[in-house]
Scaffold this active site. Structure first.
Site, PDB file in Angstrom:
ATOM      1  N   ASP A  93       0.848  -1.081  -0.015  1.00  0.00           N
ATOM      2  CA  ASP A  93      -0.180  -0.011   0.116  1.00  0.00           C
ATOM      3  C   ASP A  93       0.790   1.180   0.047  1.00  0.00           C
ATOM      4  O   ASP A  93       1.844   1.365   1.004  1.00  0.00           O
ATOM      5  CB  ASP A  93      -0.759  -0.120   1.175  1.00  0.00           C
ATOM      6  CG  ASP A  93      -2.184   0.528   1.049  1.00  0.00           C
ATOM      7  OD1 ASP A  93      -2.242   1.484   0.525  1.00  0.00           O
ATOM      8  OD2 ASP A  93      -3.203  -0.178   1.433  1.00  0.00           O
ATOM      9  N   ASP A 130      -3.042   4.462  -2.343  1.00  0.00           N
ATOM     10  CA  ASP A 130      -4.235   5.260  -1.560  1.00  0.00           C
ATOM     11  C   ASP A 130      -4.489   6.540  -2.185  1.00  0.00           C
ATOM     12  O   ASP A 130      -3.788   7.469  -2.503  1.00  0.00           O
ATOM     13  CB  ASP A 130      -3.545   5.560   0.048  1.00  0.00           C
ATOM     14  CG  ASP A 130      -4.511   5.832   1.095  1.00  0.00           C
ATOM     15  OD1 ASP A 130      -5.495   5.223   1.029  1.00  0.00           O
ATOM     16  OD2 ASP A 130      -4.277   6.780   1.655  1.00  0.00           O
ATOM     17  N   GLU A 170      -6.833   3.499  -5.592  1.00  0.00           N
ATOM     18  CA  GLU A 170      -8.241   3.797  -5.003  1.00  0.00           C
ATOM     19  C   GLU A 170      -8.584   5.009  -5.209  1.00  0.00           C
ATOM     20  O   GLU A 170      -8.003   6.290  -5.028  1.00  0.00           O
ATOM     21  CB  GLU A 170      -7.789   3.921  -3.410  1.00  0.00           C
ATOM     22  CG  GLU A 170      -9.122   4.234  -2.678  1.00  0.00           C
ATOM     23  CD  GLU A 170      -8.979   4.922  -1.154  1.00  0.00           C
ATOM     24  OE1 GLU A 170     -10.001   4.710  -0.415  1.00  0.00           O
ATOM     25  OE2 GLU A 170      -7.880   5.437  -0.774  1.00  0.00           O
ATOM     26  N   HIS A 177     -10.849  -2.537   4.258  1.00  0.00           N
ATOM     27  CA  HIS A 177     -10.712  -2.342   5.802  1.00  0.00           C
ATOM     28  C   HIS A 177     -11.515  -0.792   6.036  1.00  0.00           C
ATOM     29  O   HIS A 177     -11.512  -0.891   7.264  1.00  0.00           O
ATOM     30  CB  HIS A 177      -9.111  -2.115   5.878  1.00  0.00           C
ATOM     31  CG  HIS A 177      -8.703  -0.957   5.002  1.00  0.00           C
ATOM     32  ND1 HIS A 177      -8.615  -1.142   3.466  1.00  0.00           N
ATOM     33  CD2 HIS A 177      -8.248   0.151   5.172  1.00  0.00           C
ATOM     34  CE1 HIS A 177      -8.146  -0.075   3.121  1.00  0.00           C
ATOM     35  NE2 HIS A 177      -7.870   0.848   3.937  1.00  0.00           N
ATOM     36  N   ASP A 178     -12.140  -0.543   5.190  1.00  0.00           N
ATOM     37  CA  ASP A 178     -13.113   0.710   5.179  1.00  0.00           C
ATOM     38  C   ASP A 178     -14.514   0.482   5.422  1.00  0.00           C
ATOM     39  O   ASP A 178     -15.156   1.357   5.690  1.00  0.00           O
ATOM     40  CB  ASP A 178     -12.674   1.808   4.269  1.00  0.00           C
ATOM     41  CG  ASP A 178     -11.249   2.294   4.416  1.00  0.00           C
ATOM     42  OD1 ASP A 178     -10.652   2.453   5.221  1.00  0.00           O
ATOM     43  OD2 ASP A 178     -10.845   2.584   3.155  1.00  0.00           O
TER      44      ASP A 178
END
Ligand code: GLC
Length: 558
Positions: free
Chosen positions: A103, A205, A265, A327-328
């Site tokens: 990431d 990200d 993302e 994870h969000d």
């Protein structure tokens, strides 16, 4: 069938490193823990059989936001391990044919990053311009009306130097100033640093947040919205053309190495932004997240429309990427599940793993891990803590992986950083491993089907027209085979007319245990997920694909 790259044919498994496996008994998951648990993922007959892992951030971090607040881009946080551990993980994964993606948080750093410490120390510090500093407006108003994603002004006043700094996310995550050439150069170099170490790619990200409008123009407003952030149309603080250029620059860095992939993302409510980051499929990102898919409720029509939209709007050589969990998000087992959660989880898994595109599976999704309720005193997520008691915190989707019914769920011998969900005694790898009817076994069967059937991995996708309400049905087809996927989202039987009355559609996988071939129509059991294949080659004539192989020739890069 021409060879497609791994990031198109493979299945990516997202690992939240702090929560996957703790090898040294300190309550935090770590890189060695992942190495010890690789059998679950790939390399043995009973492994899931995934092709790549994506690790949540592992750089040095104060861990204010799950590692998305980096304090040193070139060092691994000691709680997750060392550079030697990463090298060992790379070797162990590559030996099993598994790629490793990291990431990369390029939009902002932690406020604890030495760059920011220097930047905020004085207005004439040489790192001042590495972040976005501006004077406020009269009457102590921030430079403009932009809002942080998490609410409140996106500007934070800094008393020491009397200016505001910009943060698209939380105040302790100051945005880097990508208009500064030194910043651009440094961040591309960070990417190169990890690629040289042998990492196979990155999840980027908030990649569409790198740049903001230079003139700081306010966003146009919407009339109605459930929260202030959504009341602005984010045309000036996100998705700027310069961020697309940054994506192209990153692609050039990735292309300095062989077989690396970038997955962005793209955080937006405009699906057009998602496809824009793919460029023509060869000049920007390899994959980008498609939020429309994940925003769907439990609706066959909703998912079908979302998929069709993407198929219709993908650029020439673009490739879809789908996920239901991360994870969000509230875990899909809970979010989409309702009263029939287990049955729906199978339908959802079948859809995810048989659509044309690269699927991402989030750790524990294969077990049906639920959204955990975290007591206030144990919350870690800054969003959850800030908005408590509103149920918006993300900790519930980040609890330790449930390996076994032992204390600590086999995750750790110590008190884990987040509590283990109480479902762990019944829902864990050890139990589901031994049960051929478990969700884990269903995932394994689906993944095996993908490996065995090129049509499921690489074939074109065509919606089956005239499917009844609450049924999502499509075919996957390549030169050598043809499959149909029928997904009954409802608790009632549904009759689906198959595209060709060949009388030779035979079940490959069915959640209802079906064994008999289907004729021109097929009656689906409630919540049945069914994959059919045409069993005799002579029974069908390949049709012109609507997407996929026909475009392959053009997409093949020299
Ligand atoms: C991304 C991450 C999220 C993080 C945010 C700020 O959206 O997925 O977890 O909080 O960026 O870095």
């Amino acid at each position: 069938m021409p060879d497609r790259p791994w990031w198109q044919t493979g299945v990516i498994y997202q690992i939240a490193v702090p929560s996957f496996a703790d090898s040294n008994g300190d309550g935090w998951g770590d890189l060695r823990g992942i190495i010890e648990r690789l059998d679950h993922l790939a390399g043995t007959d009973s492994s899931l059989g995934i092709d790549a892992i994506w690790l949540s951030p592992i750089n040095v971090t104060p861990f204010g936001d799950f590692g998305y607040d980096v304090a040193d881009y070139r060092t691994i946080d000691p709680r997750f391990g060392t550079m030697a551990d990463l090298q060992d993980l790379l070797v162990a994964c590559h030996d099993r044919g598994v790629r490793v993606m990291m990431d990369l948080v390029l939009n902002h750093t932690s406020e604890a990053h030495p760059w920011f410490t220097q930047s905020r120390s004085s207005r004439d510090n040489h790192k001042r311009d590495w972040y976005v500093w501006r004077d406020g407006r009269p009457h102590r108003r921030p430079p403009n009306e932009w809002l942080a994603v998490v609410e409140g002004s996106a500007w934070q006043y800094d008393h020491a130097t009397g200016q505001y700094y910009y943060h698209a996310f939380l105040p302790f995550q100051p945005d880097l100033n990508w208009r500064n050439p030194e910043v651009r150069h440094e961040m591309l170099d960070v990417a190169r640093f990890w690629l040289e170490k042998g990492v196979d790619g990155f999840r980027l990200d908030l990649v569409n947040f790198l740049y903001e409008d230079e003139r700081l123009r306010d966003n146009p407003r919407r009339r109605f919205a459930v929260r202030p952030y959504l009341a602005q149309r984010h045309v000036h603080d996100a998705s700027q053309p310069e961020s697309l250029k940054a994506a192209a620059d990153l692609r050039r860095v990735a292309d300095e190495f062989s077989e690396r992939a970038l997955m962005g993302e793209v955080f937006t409510d405009r699906p057009e932004d998602c496809v824009a980051y793919l460029g023509d499929g060869a000049d920007r990102l390899h994959l980008s997240f498609y939020l429309e898919f994940v925003r769907q409720r439990w609706s066959a029509e909703g998912f079908r429309n979302a998929v069709q939209w993407l198929e219709d709007h993908l650029p020439g050589c673009g490739w879809p990427c789908y996920y239901l969990d991360n994870h969000d998000l509230v875990r899909s087992y809970t979010r989409l599940g309702g009263w029939s959660a287990d049955a729906r989880a199978r339908v959802a898994a079948t859809m995810l793993l048989t659509l044309r595109g690269t699927p991402i599976v989030y750790y524990g999704q294969e077990l049906g891990m639920v959204q955990s309720r975290i007591p206030r005193g144990r919350m870690r997520d800054p969003v959850g803590r800030r908005f408590w008691p509103l149920p918006v915190g993300r900790d519930g989707a980040r609890t330790p992986m449930q390996w076994s019914g032992d204390t600590g769920a086999g995750f750790s011998t110590a008190e884990p950083w987040l509590p283990v969900d109480r479902s762990y005694r019944k829902r864990n790898v050890a139990i589901e491993d031994a049960d051929p009817g478990s969700l884990l076994s269903w995932y394994r069967q689906l993944l095996r089907a993908r490996r065995d059937h090129p049509a499921l991995r690489e074939g074109s996708l065509r919606m089956i027209g005239g499917a009844p309400r609450h049924v999502f049905a499509y075919t996957r087809e390549c030169e050598v085979e043809r499959m149909a996927v029928l997904l009954n989202f409802s608790g009632c039987e549904k009759v689906v007319r198959l595209p060709e009355a060949t009388r030779s559609w035979s079940p490959l996988l069915s959640t209802a245990g079906r064994a008999q071939p289907c004729g021109s129509a097929c009656t689906l059991a409630p919540h049945e997920a069914l994959i059919l294949e045409v069993c005799s080659r002579s029974a069908w004539v390949p049709t012109a694909p609507v997407s996929g192989p026909s475009r392959l020739a053009r997409c093949r890069r020299a």
